[in-house]
Design an enzyme around this catalytic site. Structure first.
Site, PDB file in Angstrom:
ATOM      1  N   SER A 138      53.584  59.305 -19.929  1.00 43.97           N
ATOM      2  CA  SER A 138      54.590  59.082 -21.181  1.00 43.97           C
ATOM      3  C   SER A 138      55.678  57.523 -21.238  1.00 43.97           C
ATOM      4  O   SER A 138      55.637  57.401 -20.490  1.00 43.97           O
ATOM      5  CB  SER A 138      55.879  59.949 -19.201  1.00 43.97           C
ATOM      6  OG  SER A 138      57.471  60.092 -19.765  1.00 43.97           O
ATOM      7  N   TYR A 151      60.148  58.940 -10.833  1.00 38.37           N
ATOM      8  CA  TYR A 151      59.507  59.655 -12.051  1.00 38.37           C
ATOM      9  C   TYR A 151      58.071  58.511 -13.068  1.00 38.37           C
ATOM     10  O   TYR A 151      57.341  58.367 -12.935  1.00 38.37           O
ATOM     11  CB  TYR A 151      59.901  60.929 -12.635  1.00 38.37           C
ATOM     12  CG  TYR A 151      59.128  61.254 -14.713  1.00 38.37           C
ATOM     13  CD1 TYR A 151      57.970  61.994 -13.535  1.00 38.37           C
ATOM     14  CD2 TYR A 151      59.292  61.177 -15.018  1.00 38.37           C
ATOM     15  CE1 TYR A 151      56.944  62.211 -14.867  1.00 38.37           C
ATOM     16  CE2 TYR A 151      58.552  61.224 -16.620  1.00 38.37           C
ATOM     17  CZ  TYR A 151      57.520  62.334 -15.955  1.00 38.37           C
ATOM     18  OH  TYR A 151      57.083  62.108 -17.485  1.00 38.37           O
TER      19      TYR A 151
END
Length: 245
Positions: A138, A151
């Site tokens: 990501s 995250y």
């Protein structure tokens, strides 16, 4: 026939990628934590692509089970030529910022679990001097933001791990590709910011598959995130920490 293990096969992107690989003649083992859903995805791919897709279960946080799982998947496939790592979770960021247990759960699901499984698969591919690993990460891993740094740190660590692995396996004929995803329209990202830049899982899969075919090493999906994140990395820390995006 290329034999491919897809981890996290019930995600929308993984489903779309599985269909693309199957349509190109690959033999697939689709694995996820939800075994029933993995089986349904495999059945759907089998019908739509006219091939037999296998399915199974794995738990990213159950490290002791990973070696046997990789051996089992390779045995069912009759070999192993490629691994696609699609699993991960945003987790509960609010809880993770104050609860070590929640923070570690996010880290295990996005980083340490992937490291364990990739390391075992890489050992197999390195021994046969061929194959590929696709690691879907990501753009959140490009820089730590106050709203999702747990995250983001896991995805950033995963990208660094994949980069080092790519260098180590280069002489062995094993190709490692890192995908840095922008915002994709899935259940995991529903209702979050960045909707104007969101793409569909099918479009993301098309871009990832095209990058795999041309043996890209690091690919931003879609491409414009490379420039967005390049600009964000240039913002001084003294200013960046005050931004809310």
């Amino acid at each position: 026939m290329t034999k491919i293990l897809i981890l996290g096969a019930t995600s929308p992107i993984a489903r779309a990628l599985a269909l693309r690989f199957a349509s190109d003649g690959a033999r697939l083992y689709l694995a996820a934590r939800d075994g029933d859903e993995a089986r349904r995805v495999a059945e759907d791919v089998s019908v739509r692509a006219g091939v037999t897709a296998l399915s199974g279960t794995f738990d990213a946080s159950d490290f002791a089970s990973h070696d046997e799982f990789i051996r089992h998947a390779a045995g069912r496939l009759g070999g192993l030529d490629g691994v696609v790592v699609c699993f991960g979770t945003l987790g509960d960021e609010d809880a993770a910022q104050t609860d070590p247990g929640a923070a570690l759960a996010t880290i295990h699901q996005n980083f340490t679990g992937a490291v364990s499984l990739i390391t075992l698969a890489a050992r197999h591919l390195e021994q046969q001097l061929s194959g590929f690993i696709i690691v879907i990460g990501s753009v959140a891993g490009e820089r730590g933001r106050a709203r999702n740094y747990v995250y983001g740190s896991a995805k950033g660590a995963l990208a660094i791990f994949a980069q080092g692995l790519r260098g180590r396996l280069a002489a062995s004929g094993v190709h490692v590709m890192t995908v840095k995803l922008g915002t994709v329209d899935t259940r995991m990202t529903w209702g979050r910011e960045g909707a104007i830049l969101t793409i569909s899982p099918a479009k993301a899969a098309d871009l990832i598959y095209a990058a795999y075919r041309r043996r890209a090493e690091v690919v931003y999906t879609p491409w414009f995130w490379r420039f967005i994140m390049g600009a964000i990395r240039l913002i001084p820390e003294s200013r960046f920490k005050r931004l809310s995006f």
